[in-house]
Write an enzyme that holds these catalytic residues in place. Sequence first.
Site, mmCIF file in Angstrom:
data_model
loop_
_atom_site.group_PDB
_atom_site.id
_atom_site.type_symbol
_atom_site.label_atom_id
_atom_site.label_comp_id
_atom_site.label_asym_id
_atom_site.label_seq_id
_atom_site.Cartn_x
_atom_site.Cartn_y
_atom_site.Cartn_z
ATOM 1 N N HIS A 449 2.552 -7.021 -5.521
ATOM 2 C CA HIS A 449 1.728 -6.997 -4.413
ATOM 3 C C HIS A 449 0.601 -5.638 -4.423
ATOM 4 O O HIS A 449 0.351 -5.694 -5.697
ATOM 5 C CB HIS A 449 2.554 -5.255 -3.916
ATOM 6 C CG HIS A 449 2.856 -4.717 -5.069
ATOM 7 N ND1 HIS A 449 2.315 -3.383 -4.841
ATOM 8 C CD2 HIS A 449 4.324 -4.402 -5.764
ATOM 9 C CE1 HIS A 449 2.827 -3.155 -5.329
ATOM 10 N NE2 HIS A 449 4.451 -3.197 -6.131
ATOM 11 N N CYS A 472 7.042 -3.601 -10.457
ATOM 12 C CA CYS A 472 6.571 -4.563 -9.802
ATOM 13 C C CYS A 472 5.378 -5.545 -11.000
ATOM 14 O O CYS A 472 4.627 -4.152 -11.556
ATOM 15 C CB CYS A 472 6.015 -4.034 -8.697
ATOM 16 S SG CYS A 472 7.441 -4.129 -7.071
#
Length: 497
Positions: A449, A472
């Site tokens: 992301h 992440c």
Amino acid sequence: MKINKKQGWMIGGGIAIAAIAVAAGLHIHYSGRWYPGSKIDQVDVGGMTYEESVQKIEDSIQSYKLKIKARDDGSMELTGKEIDLELAGEDEIKAAYDQQHEKSVLTSWMGDKNTKTKQLISYSRDKIEDAVKDSDLVTGDNGYKIIKPENATVQYSKKKKYGVLKGEVEGNTLNQEKFADAIADSVEELSSEIDITDTKAYPEVYQEPSLRKDDKDLKEMQKTYNQYLYHWIQWEISDDVTETLTPNTIKDCIKVDTANRKVSLQQSKLEDWLEKFCLKYKTQGMTRKFKTHSGKTIQISGGDYGWRIDYEKVVKQVMDILKKAPDAGDIKAYQKDPSKANKKALTTSLKPEYSHKGYRMDFDDMQNDWDTQNYSEVDLTEQKVFVYKNGKQVFSCICITGKDTPDRITRTGVYDVKEKKLTKTLVGADYRVPTKYWTRIMWTGTGYHYSSRGDWGRWSPTYYKSAGSHGCVNLTLENAKSVYELTKIGDPVFIHY
């Protein structure tokens, strides 16, 4: 010769006189003796004087032996001395003697002349019980094998391929209390022998099976057993590969409880087989060979990419099928003729239900289950992402992965793209961050992301160790958009050092 009336009277009178004389003689003879055939607790005292009878009973007590015949050629002998046997009821003998002489000896031929006394003798019940406890019939010593009783049951016949009735085993295990009772009763009657194999005369002396072959409940249990047994459950893994749960396996999962007269499925044993079946086709988390962007071949294990049969659903599926009785006619037909056609009538065909799927199922090389032409790669050492389309690398960029701590590290393994959203708010224990181009890799919250962090200018391959993400794969806005557009749901994601 013709007898006249006077002569007839004379003959009849003579017979009567003779009869009276005999009767008188008998009364005189037995006035001081026991009447013919008299017994005191099985001791024959007929024709004896009272004193002689007492002496004989005392002698019988002194020399008393009880021989016991048991099952399987077993035997036991008990003497009066071993149980402290003594004469204790001479008064009862005298009472029986006096009572007998209140009647005519001529009536003594009618009825039972065996007098059973209540307190003729005394003995030690405790010593009888000790003798029972120490006997070969109980201990199994001196070559006498103790056999426990067994209920009739239902068991699988290898020859017939279905559940058949197995008869009960009577055994020779004694009920010690009932056996002691039988001995005590015999001693009280001064019996010289008893045969405890006679179950009508001595019921409950032996422990008995509680379920016999001719019992209606057992036949119902057999019916239930075979209703569980006669199932073939077949999963079509592919056009050429099937797995089948057969009666040969099911038989080991059926519990026959004869004590409670119940037949049931042991789900835990079925689960053992089903677990092995599911694991046979599980590729999730397995070790795979992977050629990195640098051309180096490495081994990667872990992650959630791959095939996984839904174990919980399979267990429920199988239990539901097995609990449903097949058609009785189909069972009879198969028992009579175990042909393929009759077997097919008892077969349930299923498609495996997967909780997760891979790209393909390669039965020759199970690790080869992913799309080798379309995937992405995260090199944690170089802190870079690589995207492959149609077998070629089409994109690469820098990234910042999880901080090098146990609670924030980016886990290695093979995963797949699970979800794609143009916008998403990431929420954690100490953060709430809106982001763009969310491409989920793990259900625990890891994904590619965009990160609006202002330290991209300080990026280095080791920067993540001190300023890494919460797990992440952080990307710049432009790079996050490219990864989002170049990947699709289901594509493998290889994360490695």
